[in-house]
Design a protein around this motif. Structure first.
Motif, PDB file in Angstrom:
ATOM      1  N   LYS A  83      -6.086  -3.759   1.744  1.00  0.00           N
ATOM      2  CA  LYS A  83      -5.698  -2.043   2.329  1.00  0.00           C
ATOM      3  C   LYS A  83      -5.935  -1.723   3.636  1.00  0.00           C
ATOM      4  O   LYS A  83      -5.187  -1.207   4.264  1.00  0.00           O
ATOM      5  CB  LYS A  83      -5.478  -1.243   1.248  1.00  0.00           C
ATOM      6  CG  LYS A  83      -5.488  -1.305  -0.066  1.00  0.00           C
ATOM      7  CD  LYS A  83      -5.244  -0.417  -0.729  1.00  0.00           C
ATOM      8  CE  LYS A  83      -4.936  -0.766  -2.651  1.00  0.00           C
ATOM      9  NZ  LYS A  83      -5.207   0.017  -3.348  1.00  0.00           N
ATOM     10  N   THR A  84      -7.121  -2.454   3.582  1.00  0.00           N
ATOM     11  CA  THR A  84      -7.579  -1.142   5.598  1.00  0.00           C
ATOM     12  C   THR A  84      -7.206  -1.925   6.600  1.00  0.00           C
ATOM     13  O   THR A  84      -6.214  -1.827   7.650  1.00  0.00           O
ATOM     14  CB  THR A  84      -9.485  -0.900   5.135  1.00  0.00           C
ATOM     15  OG1 THR A  84      -9.619  -0.054   4.857  1.00  0.00           O
ATOM     16  CG2 THR A  84      -9.675   0.006   6.884  1.00  0.00           C
ATOM     17  N   ILE A  85      -7.534  -3.013   6.072  1.00  0.00           N
ATOM     18  CA  ILE A  85      -6.752  -4.219   7.036  1.00  0.00           C
ATOM     19  C   ILE A  85      -5.383  -3.940   7.312  1.00  0.00           C
ATOM     20  O   ILE A  85      -5.408  -4.398   8.740  1.00  0.00           O
ATOM     21  CB  ILE A  85      -7.317  -5.591   6.428  1.00  0.00           C
ATOM     22  CG1 ILE A  85      -8.941  -6.071   6.477  1.00  0.00           C
ATOM     23  CG2 ILE A  85      -6.829  -7.238   7.600  1.00  0.00           C
ATOM     24  CD1 ILE A  85      -9.646  -6.863   5.650  1.00  0.00           C
ATOM     25  N   SER A  86      -4.618  -4.492   6.128  1.00  0.00           N
ATOM     26  CA  SER A  86      -3.260  -4.607   6.302  1.00  0.00           C
ATOM     27  C   SER A  86      -3.116  -2.503   7.965  1.00  0.00           C
ATOM     28  O   SER A  86      -2.000  -3.003   7.907  1.00  0.00           O
ATOM     29  CB  SER A  86      -2.547  -3.797   5.250  1.00  0.00           C
ATOM     30  OG  SER A  86      -3.001  -4.840   4.160  1.00  0.00           O
ATOM     31  N   ALA A  87      -4.101  -2.040   7.557  1.00  0.00           N
ATOM     32  CA  ALA A  87      -3.231  -0.626   8.277  1.00  0.00           C
ATOM     33  C   ALA A  87      -3.288  -1.048   8.983  1.00  0.00           C
ATOM     34  O   ALA A  87      -3.005  -1.013   9.989  1.00  0.00           O
ATOM     35  CB  ALA A  87      -4.495   0.615   7.422  1.00  0.00           C
ATOM     36  N   LYS A  90      -1.223  -2.997  10.465  1.00  0.00           N
ATOM     37  CA  LYS A  90      -0.498  -2.826  11.219  1.00  0.00           C
ATOM     38  C   LYS A  90      -0.032  -1.336  12.341  1.00  0.00           C
ATOM     39  O   LYS A  90       0.884  -1.622  13.275  1.00  0.00           O
ATOM     40  CB  LYS A  90       0.290  -0.672   9.813  1.00  0.00           C
ATOM     41  CG  LYS A  90       1.596  -0.877   9.242  1.00  0.00           C
ATOM     42  CD  LYS A  90       1.773  -0.305   8.126  1.00  0.00           C
ATOM     43  CE  LYS A  90       2.627   0.439   7.794  1.00  0.00           C
ATOM     44  NZ  LYS A  90       2.840   1.017   6.160  1.00  0.00           N
ATOM     45  N   ILE A  91      -0.762  -0.869  12.582  1.00  0.00           N
ATOM     46  CA  ILE A  91      -1.375   0.203  13.573  1.00  0.00           C
ATOM     47  C   ILE A  91      -1.459  -0.933  14.917  1.00  0.00           C
ATOM     48  O   ILE A  91      -1.139  -0.149  16.620  1.00  0.00           O
ATOM     49  CB  ILE A  91      -2.326   0.999  13.473  1.00  0.00           C
ATOM     50  CG1 ILE A  91      -3.734   0.301  13.708  1.00  0.00           C
ATOM     51  CG2 ILE A  91      -2.172   2.139  12.813  1.00  0.00           C
ATOM     52  CD1 ILE A  91      -5.160   1.742  13.751  1.00  0.00           C
ATOM     53  N   MET A  92      -1.677  -1.906  14.822  1.00  0.00           N
ATOM     54  CA  MET A  92      -1.798  -2.471  16.429  1.00  0.00           C
ATOM     55  C   MET A  92      -0.386  -3.472  16.046  1.00  0.00           C
ATOM     56  O   MET A  92       0.170  -3.681  17.559  1.00  0.00           O
ATOM     57  CB  MET A  92      -2.896  -4.164  15.565  1.00  0.00           C
ATOM     58  CG  MET A  92      -3.987  -3.485  15.630  1.00  0.00           C
ATOM     59  SD  MET A  92      -5.157  -5.705  15.359  1.00  0.00           S
ATOM     60  CE  MET A  92      -5.188  -6.148  17.061  1.00  0.00           C
ATOM     61  N   SER A  93       0.136  -3.087  15.171  1.00  0.00           N
ATOM     62  CA  SER A  93       1.505  -3.834  15.525  1.00  0.00           C
ATOM     63  C   SER A  93       2.814  -2.977  16.639  1.00  0.00           C
ATOM     64  O   SER A  93       3.398  -2.749  16.291  1.00  0.00           O
ATOM     65  CB  SER A  93       2.301  -4.630  14.345  1.00  0.00           C
ATOM     66  OG  SER A  93       2.382  -4.040  13.735  1.00  0.00           O
ATOM     67  N   THR A 174      -7.041 -14.650   4.584  1.00  0.00           N
ATOM     68  CA  THR A 174      -7.464 -13.284   4.719  1.00  0.00           C
ATOM     69  C   THR A 174      -8.754 -12.482   3.669  1.00  0.00           C
ATOM     70  O   THR A 174      -7.921 -11.872   2.481  1.00  0.00           O
ATOM     71  CB  THR A 174      -6.929 -12.142   5.337  1.00  0.00           C
ATOM     72  OG1 THR A 174      -6.600 -13.297   6.505  1.00  0.00           O
ATOM     73  CG2 THR A 174      -7.708 -11.314   6.526  1.00  0.00           C
ATOM     74  N   ASN A 175      -9.686 -12.175   3.895  1.00  0.00           N
ATOM     75  CA  ASN A 175     -10.160 -11.428   2.669  1.00  0.00           C
ATOM     76  C   ASN A 175     -11.651 -10.347   4.013  1.00  0.00           C
ATOM     77  O   ASN A 175     -12.557  -9.727   3.307  1.00  0.00           O
ATOM     78  CB  ASN A 175     -10.811 -11.457   1.957  1.00  0.00           C
ATOM     79  CG  ASN A 175     -12.291 -12.996   1.742  1.00  0.00           C
ATOM     80  OD1 ASN A 175     -12.409 -12.988   2.814  1.00  0.00           O
ATOM     81  ND2 ASN A 175     -12.955 -12.968   0.906  1.00  0.00           N
ATOM     82  N   PRO A 197      -8.497   3.845   0.052  1.00  0.00           N
ATOM     83  CA  PRO A 197      -8.188   3.383   1.864  1.00  0.00           C
ATOM     84  C   PRO A 197      -6.577   3.066   1.706  1.00  0.00           C
ATOM     85  O   PRO A 197      -5.682   2.546   1.095  1.00  0.00           O
ATOM     86  CB  PRO A 197      -9.159   2.489   1.509  1.00  0.00           C
ATOM     87  CG  PRO A 197      -9.169   1.327   0.299  1.00  0.00           C
ATOM     88  CD  PRO A 197      -8.697   2.464  -0.364  1.00  0.00           C
ATOM     89  N   PRO A 198      -6.064   3.113   2.863  1.00  0.00           N
ATOM     90  CA  PRO A 198      -7.074   3.334   4.367  1.00  0.00           C
ATOM     91  C   PRO A 198      -7.204   4.885   4.446  1.00  0.00           C
ATOM     92  O   PRO A 198      -6.624   5.214   3.827  1.00  0.00           O
ATOM     93  CB  PRO A 198      -6.176   2.813   5.366  1.00  0.00           C
ATOM     94  CG  PRO A 198      -4.852   2.821   4.813  1.00  0.00           C
ATOM     95  CD  PRO A 198      -4.801   3.033   3.302  1.00  0.00           C
ATOM     96  N   ILE A 199      -7.960   5.690   4.987  1.00  0.00           N
ATOM     97  CA  ILE A 199      -8.156   7.084   5.300  1.00  0.00           C
ATOM     98  C   ILE A 199      -7.917   7.074   6.565  1.00  0.00           C
ATOM     99  O   ILE A 199      -7.163   6.397   7.225  1.00  0.00           O
ATOM    100  CB  ILE A 199      -9.852   6.627   5.353  1.00  0.00           C
ATOM    101  CG1 ILE A 199     -10.614   6.351   4.738  1.00  0.00           C
ATOM    102  CG2 ILE A 199      -9.909   8.850   5.539  1.00  0.00           C
ATOM    103  CD1 ILE A 199     -11.703   5.775   4.945  1.00  0.00           C
ATOM    104  N   ASP A 200      -6.864   8.764   6.216  1.00  0.00           N
ATOM    105  CA  ASP A 200      -6.234   9.339   7.325  1.00  0.00           C
ATOM    106  C   ASP A 200      -6.908  10.576   7.659  1.00  0.00           C
ATOM    107  O   ASP A 200      -6.794  11.135   6.344  1.00  0.00           O
ATOM    108  CB  ASP A 200      -4.843   9.266   6.453  1.00  0.00           C
ATOM    109  CG  ASP A 200      -3.904   8.404   6.633  1.00  0.00           C
ATOM    110  OD1 ASP A 200      -4.222   7.304   6.939  1.00  0.00           O
ATOM    111  OD2 ASP A 200      -2.758   8.705   5.735  1.00  0.00           O
TER     112      ASP A 200
END
Ligand SMILES: Nc1ncnc2c1ncn2[C@@H]1O[C@H](COP(=O)(O)OP(=O)(O)OP(=O)(O)O)[C@@H](O)[C@H]1O
Length: 942
Positions: A83-87, A90-93, A174-175, A197-200
């Motif tokens: 989940k963190t990886i996806s988040a 997301k912020i990278m894209s 990916t894991n 996760p992810p932590i806001d």
């Protein structure tokens, strides 16, 4: 997560001028660039760097472990939560530039238990409140096929100093992902909006902290000093620790904060170098707003690092030292070996061993063919065997023994009779029979060329010089001497060795004797042969048979050597106390010489001529003057040592003189010796006498030394008379009161009725003993008839033979009484008790027969026997008197007891006639063939 893009002064790193940053600045792609592998992502947009980085209040937060991330240092982070990886993706894209907040976790995860996902927290308090605002530079997604432990390890390394990337990995599933992050500034954690996760999180950005110099000069100096100290600490650690040095080298180009003049940056840089510091301490550096304090905290951590590095260096130096010492030793020994080899001093072990054997074998004049073959085959075998194998050692020890038997070596024999006589006389008085036999041996040897073929057995009481004369015989014959005692020996392998198959196998005493004397013709004394034992380990007597049999011993086979060894040149002598105890077949092979023990004049001679001088020497009262032509070959005791020296035989008599501090008058008079022999030492030999003389000389030594030093002695030890001469009068001062006060149990003459003196022989010598008898008369029974009578009771520890002898004597006495006095009904009405004192000493043998008959008759006839009469002789049932042994000892014992008349069996006449005159003088001898002769002498009637 949009936020204001405030590039004002804050705690961020200064604006960079990095080449690589420009690469991202205009990038708008969220997908991997075509030049990068498909699993590598870079931020889609680049909003700002360092001071210019945006100041977003809401961020995605990523917990870090081990230590906080300091602004300005490129840091790799690994995340495993999908989940963190996806988040993050997301912020990278998105257009926000891929910024996030990094916070240290408070609870340091236990790596040993495995931490699957460090980026997952359960509550807001899991994070420290000061973190770092950072931008993701690159993300690499990977498929994790490692174990948990592996990944933890990897993560730990990545978070600290790993800058290499898994770019070449191209996996779709990916894991976990590796992030390369550039931290920009410090942020305060205001709230955790979602624990994820992810932590806001909601954060507030720190203002850029800048140190302004010139405001406070003291503070300036302190800051400068701290800065320099930090720098020198970094330098020191870098010098000592290669890993640290590498880290510095790696960080400096990637760090934009290494500004020596900015204390904040310097402190951050220093703190980020610490590899083993406590995470909380590092966090404290991150938390610190004061320049001086931040520097100080960083310096403390650096100092710790320095100490650890020092210790590490010391440890490695020590280890190296040890290693190099061992290496050096190895190197030197190898060198030594090769030098020795070069000089021919040492060959290869095996080779040199074989050479040693060959050298030894070359010294032997005559190696039997069979032995030679065995040795050769063993040498061949040795050369093929592995040096560390057990068989090598067995072969080696076999060869050791085979090559140490003195094949063909003999010592030169002395065939000079007068020389031999001199040597024999030098240390032993009397013992004529032994000496004569040895001289005969020598004479035969002179004619034949070698003395051999006879086994002498010296039998006699203890202390009669059997062992010591054997040593003198060796010297007289010019042979080496070897003695071994077989008293109590039960193991055959002591004589014949063990078979080689046993661990620790050894040859027996015979082979041992050849080795230690180094000759094949030594004189071997087998001591105490009458005390041979026997048990489950075999019968040593049978083993000795082979050794002593002249017909067999030329091919004697020891179990260990397992080849014939010629021991026929060895001259064997044996000693025994009682010939009767020597196994028959052994006795058969020996020539027995009986030593009867010494009488008073002989003992006096021995004491005066041998024991006193020897004791005086041993106690230091006298010294021996060595005549010039005599070579030293006698030991302290005056006895020859094992090496017989021909020249000794020619030497003159030794001269004794008093030692320096010893008064000339120190001596032991003949009267004292006489008294010793008569009242203190009555054994057949002279060992006790020697001990008493030693006691006197030791005390004399003490008195001499004490008086010369003026030391005080106890009443018992101090000199009472004013003379140094020990005589019969003052003897008791040295050896105490006499052991014997009288020669006899019955002093009065005649003896009591029923008591007669007999003469006995034991292995300890002869002795005069009384035979006592008593009659027990019972009263009449109510009918007036005599009660009891006709029974015999025997006491005094008598053996079976002696008990039978009492029965015989009783019958003989009864029958003789009926002839002498038919009217005497003594034995019919009286019970008789016969006893032989002393009750504690076991006695046996038939020789008291006539004495017992006489005792019974004395009782029955009521006639006493004269106290100066003694008798010995076996009696048969018909009254015949039979011969007995030990006449010399018995006569000696009789003389000691003050006997004037002795009755002996007629058959012992020759034995008596052979006695020296001084033993026969003044002694009335009566011979008897039948008891009637005894009766007439004892009772003075026909
Ligand atoms: N005839 C002698 N002349 C001189 N010394 C003697 C004589 N007989 C014995 N001795 C001395 O007596 C001591 C004891 O002798 P040794 O040990 O030879 O006795 P042994 O007969 O072998 O006794 P054992 O049967 O107990 O072994 C020795 O010191 C020896 O020198």
């Amino acid at each position: 997560m949009p936020g204001e893009n405030d590039a004002s002064s804050d705690d961020s790193v200064p604006s960079p001028s990095l080449n690589n940053s420009s690469k991202y600045e205009n990038s708008t792609r969220s997908q991997p660039s075509s030049s990068l592998p498909s699993n590598v992502l870079v931020p889609a947009s680049r909003l700002g760097f360092g001071d210019q980085a945006p100041r977003y209040p809401h961020l995605l937060a990523l917990p870090v472990i081990r230590g906080p991330v300091f602004p300005g240092v490129l840091t790799p982070i690994r995340i495993t939560d999908n989940k963190t990886i996806s988040a993050i993706e997301k912020i990278m894209s998105g257009g926000s530039g891929g910024y996030l907040g990094l916070f240290l976790r408070k609870d340091m995860p236990d790596f040993s238990k495995g931490l699957e996902k460090p980026e997952i927290i359960t509550c807001a308090s899991d994070l420290y409140s000061v973190g770092t605002f950072a931008q993701i530079q690159r993300m690499t997604k990977l498929v994790d096929d490692h174990t948990d432990d592996d990944s933890n390890m990897k993560m730990a390394m990545l978070t600290r100093n790993e800058l290499k990337h898994d770019d070449d990995t191209d996996r779709s599933n990916t894991n976990h992902a590796n992030l390369l992050i550039m931290p920009h500034r410090r942020i305060d954690l205001l709230s955790v909006d979602n624990v994820g996760p992810p932590i806001d999180v909601t954060v507030s950005h720190w203002e850029r902290l800048q140190y302004i110099r010139g405001e406070d000069s003291v503070r300036d100096d302190t800051i400068r000093a701290l800065c320099q100290e930090v720098l020198s600490a970094i330098r020191e650690v870098a010098q000592m620790n290669a890993l640290f040095r590498e880290q510095v080298v790696n960080m400096v180009p990637s760090s934009h904060m290494f500004d020596m003049n900015d204390p904040y940056r310097l402190a951050d840089f220093a703190a980020s170098l610490i590899s083993g510091g406590d995470a909380a301490d590092l966090q404290a550096v991150l938390d610190e707003k004061d320049a001086e304090l931040r520097l100080h905290k960083a310096l403390v951590l650096l100092s710790k690092e320095r100490e650890v590095s020092k210790l590490q260096k010391e440890i490695s130096a020590k280890v190296e030292e040890k290693m190099s010492a061992a290496q050096r030793k190895y190197f030197l020994t190898e060198q030594l070996k090769s030098i020795k080899k070069e000089l021919g001093m040492e060959k290869d072990d095996k080779e040199s061993l074989i050479e040693k054997y060959r050298k030894k074998l070359a010294e032997y004049p005559l190696i039997p063919e069979e032995i030679d073959e065995i040795i050769e085959s063993e040498l061949d075998k040795l050369s093929t065997l592995e040096k560390n194998s057990s068989e090598f050692n067995v072969t080696r020890s076999y060869l050791d023994w085979l090559t140490s038997i003195p094949w063909g070596i003999t010592t030169e024999e002395n065939f000079d009779i007068s020389d031999a006589r001199q040597v024999l006389d030098r240390h032993h008085y009397g013992m004529d029979e032994v000496k004569e036999t040895i001289l005969q041996f020598i004479a035969v040897g002179k004619l034949k060329g070698s003395v051999q073929g006879k086994i002498l057995c010296l039998a006699g009481p203890p202390g009669t010089g059997k062992t010591s004369i054997a040593e003198s015989v060796a010297a007289a014959l010019g042979r080496k001497f070897f003695r071994f005692s077989v008293g109590g020996l039960t193991d055959v392998s002591e004589i014949k060795g063990h078979r080689r198959t046993y661990v620790g196998a050894m040859p027996g005493k015979i082979i041992n004797c050849l080795k230690s004397t180094g000759s094949t013709n030594p004189l071997v004394l087998i001591d105490e042969i009458d005390k041979l034992g026997r048990d489950h380990r075999g019968d040593p007597a049978s083993a000795l048979l082979e050794v002593l049999d002249p017909g067999q011993n030329s091919t004697f086979r020891d179990h260990f050597i397992d080849a014939p060894v010629d021991i026929s040149k060895v001259l064997f002598m044996c000693t025994a106390n009682a010939v009767d105890n020597i196994p028959g077949p052994l006795l058969d092979r020996m020539e027995v010489i009986r030593l009867s023990g010494y009488d008073v004049p002989e003992k006096l001679e021995i004491a005066e001529k041998y024991l006193v001088p020897k004791s005086m020497l041993n106690s230091g009262l006298m010294v021996k003057e060595t005549p010039k032509q005599e070579k030293s070959g006698a030991d302290e005791s005056g006895l020859e040592t094992e090496e017989p020296d021909k020249e000794k035989a020619e030497s003159t008599e030794p001269v004794f003189r008093h030692s320096e501090m010893v008064p000339e008058s120190v001596s032991i008079e003949r009267s004292a010796l006489e008294s010793l022999v008569r009242w203190y030492c009555r054994e057949a030999g002279v060992r006790n006498l020697a001990k008493k003389i030693d006691k006197i000389t030791r005390l004399l030594s003490l008195q001499v030394v004490a008086e010369s030093e003026g030391a005080k002695l106890t009443e018992k030890s101090s000199r009472k008379s004013d003379t140094w001469t020990v005589s019969a009068e003052n003897l008791h001062e040295y050896v105490g009161k006499p052991v014997f006060t009288s020669d006899r149990l019955y002093e009065k003459d005649p003896l009591p009725h029923g008591v007669v003196m007999g003469l006995a022989w034991t292995s300890m010598g002869g002795s005069a003993l009384y035979i006592e008898s008593q009659g027990i008369k019972r009263g009449l029974d109510p009918d007036g008839k005599p009660r009891g009578g006709g029974t015999l009771k025997v006491t005094g520890q008598l053996g079976d033979v002696m008990k039978e002898s009492t029965e015989i004597a009783y019958t003989v006495a009864r029958s003789r009484l009926s002839e002498i006095a038919p009217e005497n009904k003594f034995f019919d009405v009286t019970d008789v008790h016969i006893h032989v004192p002393e009750g504690a000493t076991p006695k046996d043998g038939p020789s008291a027969g006539i004495t017992m008959v006489t005792a019974f008759l004395s009782l029955a006839l009521d006639k006493p026997i004269k106290s100066d009469l003694a008798m010995t002789g076996e009696v048969s049932l018909t009254g015949k008197v039979l011969a007995v042994g030990g006449i010399k000892e018995k006569v000696m014992a009789a003389r000691r007891a003050g006997i004037k008349t002795i009755i002996l069996p007629e058959d012992c006449r020759r034995d008596f006639d052979e006695l020296p005159d001084y033993l026969k003088d003044d002694l009335g001898i009566n011979y008897a063939t039948d008891y009637s002769s005894v009766y007439s002498v004892a009772f003075g009637v026909n």
